[in-house]
Design a protein around this motif. Structure first.
Motif, PDB file in Angstrom:
ATOM      1  N   THR A  49      35.372  38.060  42.301  1.00  0.00           N
ATOM      2  CA  THR A  49      34.775  38.987  41.324  1.00  0.00           C
ATOM      3  C   THR A  49      34.779  40.398  41.890  1.00  0.00           C
TER       4      THR A  49
ATOM      5  N   GLU B  90      35.082  47.048  37.857  1.00  0.00           N
ATOM      6  CA  GLU B  90      36.127  48.019  37.509  1.00  0.00           C
ATOM      7  C   GLU B  90      35.554  48.949  36.444  1.00  0.00           C
TER       8      GLU B  90
ATOM      9  N   VAL C 161      35.008  41.992  36.350  1.00  0.00           N
ATOM     10  CA  VAL C 161      36.293  41.288  36.395  1.00  0.00           C
ATOM     11  C   VAL C 161      36.145  40.024  37.230  1.00  0.00           C
TER      12      VAL C 161
ATOM     13  N   THR D 164      38.463  36.745  38.568  1.00  0.00           N
ATOM     14  CA  THR D 164      39.824  36.219  38.714  1.00  0.00           C
ATOM     15  C   THR D 164      39.746  34.786  39.223  1.00  0.00           C
TER      16      THR D 164
ATOM     17  N   LYS E 242      48.671  37.034  35.816  1.00  0.00           N
ATOM     18  CA  LYS E 242      49.722  37.540  36.688  1.00  0.00           C
ATOM     19  C   LYS E 242      50.206  36.362  37.528  1.00  0.00           C
TER      20      LYS E 242
ATOM     21  N   THR F 282      47.367  33.831  38.758  1.00  0.00           N
ATOM     22  CA  THR F 282      46.004  34.378  38.764  1.00  0.00           C
ATOM     23  C   THR F 282      45.618  34.749  37.339  1.00  0.00           C
TER      24      THR F 282
ATOM     25  N   TYR G 237      42.984  36.681  34.947  1.00  0.00           N
ATOM     26  CA  TYR G 237      41.999  37.767  34.980  1.00  0.00           C
ATOM     27  C   TYR G 237      41.146  37.691  33.712  1.00  0.00           C
TER      28      TYR G 237
ATOM     29  N   VAL H 144      38.138  39.830  31.928  1.00  0.00           N
ATOM     30  CA  VAL H 144      37.447  41.129  31.971  1.00  0.00           C
ATOM     31  C   VAL H 144      36.392  41.148  30.871  1.00  0.00           C
TER      32      VAL H 144
END
Length: 489
Positions: A401, A404, A409, A411, A466, A474, A476, A478
């Motif tokens: 974590t 941002e 965020v 992941t 990604k 990974t 993500y 948000v």
């Protein structure tokens, strides 16, 4: 400029310009019919009024011609000449080649008087004519009569013409014709201009409307400008563009619907076929022992469970897609929530020999508005998707974590086979698999990540992936921070 103002200006121009030209024409006519009369009103000749009706004409006809003695009366001639000079008219009287009287105005203009014609016929008044002297023009009227001793006498009235008067007298027909031409051109040009500015855009819009009526939307409306027609053209083009987009979107929906039906049919048929096969095996006596019958029944139960889960996920995705699933949001402290979830997850992962690494570095005091059950489903779907494709001897899932800006965020990374970069953008689409085989081990329903994406969107967040082939994927997640309830540490 609006069409109303353009029309008003056009009509005003059509009115003002002809009126202006008519005024100019009237002025020129006034110069011709009045201005020249003023210059010659006391002379013996007029351009448009017969000299016989003028004062000087009557004087010569009824007085001098009947009383030739006046030709020798210097006092009378001097007074008459002085009166005529007020109107730019000079008097010259000649008998043969002898000058009987000449106005002072003509004394220095011998060349002019020498050009005057000789005596022709007694009692005759000749039509006026023009003669040029240096840079001036003179209008000449000649009277022939006999003196008291019967000598031929020629009496001349020389009126100096104003340059403008002379110009008008000479070019009046051309000026009148030019006025008519200008009037015609004015109306033609204004009509053509208004036609191009108003009628042509209307015709363009009519043609565009016909194309839309015929189902052709692959064109652009070429109507520009800031007036009402330009605004109408822009509105029409926007309508055409949105209509075209809606048709393309509808076609895409139809394609997706057909694809959805195909995928649902495929995914439903797989467990049903297996169930049917095992049931037939039992009915046909293939399972001829208690152990086989139990095995067949357990397989049927498993496939039925898969079928039930698939139907549940289809139903859930449908409700999410139609935005008919309501969320019960509450502001939660996100890190404690994730720690509780991780404690439950570790037990499940240990059974599959998968290690879990938690790196909760940032967001200690962050609070996020979530629906607890729905958010746990997102996390579960992401984990299940990672577990399906694990191919390393040491399986690892890492949760990290960080903050941002005003967003939290999360992941979730695995060390699986990964997917091609071009496939990473599509793994959240329904029924999409980078691994196209649809076996029971890795196939799943194909809706897990699609459901996760719909739920995160419902939380005003974003989810994306990604991946690098051979290194893992990974995910993500948000989410916006609930600023009103977040505390600062």
């Amino acid at each position: 400029m609006s069409i109303r103002i353009k029309l008003l200006l056009s009509y005003a121009a059509m009115l003002v310009i002809p009126l202006f030209l008519l005024m100019i024409t009237a002025l020129l006519l006034t110069v011709v019919y009045r201005g020249d009369v003023q210059n010659l009103k006391n002379a013996y000749e007029r351009k448009f009024e017969p000299l016989e009706d003028s004062d000087y004409g009557n004087l010569i006809k009824h007085t001098m011609m009947k009383n030739p003695d006046l030709l020798n009366d210097a006092s009378f001639l001097k007074d008459l000449s002085a009166d005529m000079l007020k109107n730019n008219t000079a008097l010259y009287i000649r008998s043969d080649q002898e000058t009987l009287y000449i106005s002072d105005e003509l004394l220095s203009k011998e060349t002019l008087t020498e050009k005057l014609p000789a005596f022709k016929h007694e009692g005759t008044r000749y039509e006026p004519y023009k003669v040029k002297y240096e840079n001036d023009w003179y209008q000449v009227v000649q009277f022939d009569l006999l003196s008291k001793d019967s000598k031929p006498v020629s009496l001349f009235l020389l009126t100096k013409l104003d340059p403008l008067v002379h110009f008008v007298l000479t070019f009046f027909p051309i000026l009148f014709l030019l006025t008519v031409v200008v009037l015609i051109l004015t109306h033609t040009l204004l009509t053509t201009y208004m036609s191009r500015r108003i009628i042509r855009p209307i015709l363009e819009l009519r043609g565009a409307a016909r194309q839309v009526a015929e189902g052709n939307l692959d064109f652009q409306v070429q109507v520009s400008g800031k007036d009402e027609l330009g605004q109408l053209g822009m509105a029409f083009e926007e309508m055409r563009s949105k209509l075209q987009e809606s048709i393309v979107l509808q076609q895409q929906y139809e394609t997706n619907r057909k694809e959805l039906i195909t995928n649902i049919s495929h995914d439903l048929k797989t467990p049903i076929t297996a169930i049917k096969g095992y049931v037939d095996g039992i009915l046909e006596g293939v399972a001829n022992s208690p152990e086989k019958r139990e095995k067949y029944m357990r397989t049927i139960a498993t496939k039925t469970g898969e079928l039930d889960r698939l139907i549940d996920e289809l139903f859930l995705y449908s409700k999410l897609d139609m935005q008919k699933l309501s969320f019960s949001f509450e502001s939660v402290s996100i890190l404690p929530f994730l720690k509780d979830w991780a404690e439950e997850l570790i037990i499940e992962l240990e059974k599959k020999d998968v290690k879990l690494a938690m790196n909760l570095d940032e967001g200690e005091h962050a609070r996020v508005s979530v629906d607890r059950d729905s958010f746990k489903r997102v996390l579960g779907n992401v984990i299940q998707n990672s577990l399906k494709y694990m191919d390393k001897s040491e399986k690892m899932i890492t949760v990290h974590t960080f903050m941002e800006g005003e967003q939290f965020v999360l992941t979730i990374a695995d060390n699986g086979p990964g997917v091609p970069k071009e496939a990473a953008d599509h793994i959240f689409e329904r029924f999409y698999r980078a691994e196209q085989s649809r076996n029971s081990d890795t196939g799943g329903s194909g809706l897990g990540l699609a459901i996760a994406k719909q739920i995160i969107r419902g939380h005003s967040g974003e989810i994306y992936a990604k991946s690098e082939e051979g290194q893992g994927t990974t995910i993500y997640i948000v989410l916006p921070i609930d600023e009103d309830r977040s505390t600062q540490g």
